[in-house]
Design a protein around this motif. Structure first.
Motif, PDB file in Angstrom:
ATOM      1  N   LEU A  20     -28.678 159.751  80.055  1.00  0.00           N
ATOM      2  CA  LEU A  20     -27.669 158.262  79.587  1.00  0.00           C
ATOM      3  C   LEU A  20     -26.999 158.229  79.244  1.00  0.00           C
ATOM      4  O   LEU A  20     -25.743 157.322  78.192  1.00  0.00           O
ATOM      5  CB  LEU A  20     -29.063 156.869  79.506  1.00  0.00           C
ATOM      6  N   VAL A  24     -23.138 156.492  77.929  1.00  0.00           N
ATOM      7  CA  VAL A  24     -22.258 155.506  77.397  1.00  0.00           C
ATOM      8  C   VAL A  24     -20.796 156.645  76.062  1.00  0.00           C
ATOM      9  O   VAL A  24     -19.733 156.135  76.860  1.00  0.00           O
ATOM     10  CB  VAL A  24     -23.453 154.985  76.241  1.00  0.00           C
ATOM     11  N   LEU A  49     -28.605 151.545  85.362  1.00  0.00           N
ATOM     12  CA  LEU A  49     -27.669 151.028  84.397  1.00  0.00           C
ATOM     13  C   LEU A  49     -27.846 149.590  85.492  1.00  0.00           C
ATOM     14  O   LEU A  49     -26.904 148.680  84.831  1.00  0.00           O
ATOM     15  CB  LEU A  49     -26.232 152.053  83.595  1.00  0.00           C
ATOM     16  N   PRO A  70     -25.836 148.989  78.210  1.00  0.00           N
ATOM     17  CA  PRO A  70     -26.218 150.289  78.495  1.00  0.00           C
ATOM     18  C   PRO A  70     -26.920 150.656  76.966  1.00  0.00           C
ATOM     19  O   PRO A  70     -28.021 151.775  77.026  1.00  0.00           O
ATOM     20  CB  PRO A  70     -25.004 151.077  78.100  1.00  0.00           C
TER      21      PRO A  70
END
Length: 93
Positions: A20, A24, A49, A70
């Motif tokens: 994750l 980002v 997300l 996020p």
């Protein structure tokens, strides 16, 4: 044996946290999203997300928009990891 399974489950969940974060960071460099690595990260992370994007719209910031979903998703995921760890330890140890 059970302790090893619990540790592998928690390790996989923590690894997803790093995925994750990579997603980002990848969003800051738009050309990376068009690579095969970027497409794989997108397919892995977008189902999770996307849940947060439905409820948290991007906020106007200067001349553009800032997507805070996020950040909220990563915080929520850390709570999920802690909750799963507590439940698994309570059930099996």
């Amino acid at each position: 044996m059970v302790y090893q399974i619990i540790s592998y489950v928690l390790l996989a969940m923590k690894f997803y946290t790093y995925v994750l974060i990579a997603r980002v960071l990848m969003s800051w460099v738009p050309d990376v999203e068009r690579t095969s690595f970027g497409r794989v990260l997108y397919r892995i992370t977008e189902p999770y997300l996307g849940i947060f994007r439905r409820f948290i719209p991007p906020l106007p910031l200067g001349g553009g928009y800032m997507d805070f979903s996020p950040i909220i998703a990563i915080f929520a995921w850390s709570f999920v990891i802690e909750g799963v760890a507590i439940v698994l330890k309570w059930l099996f140890l």
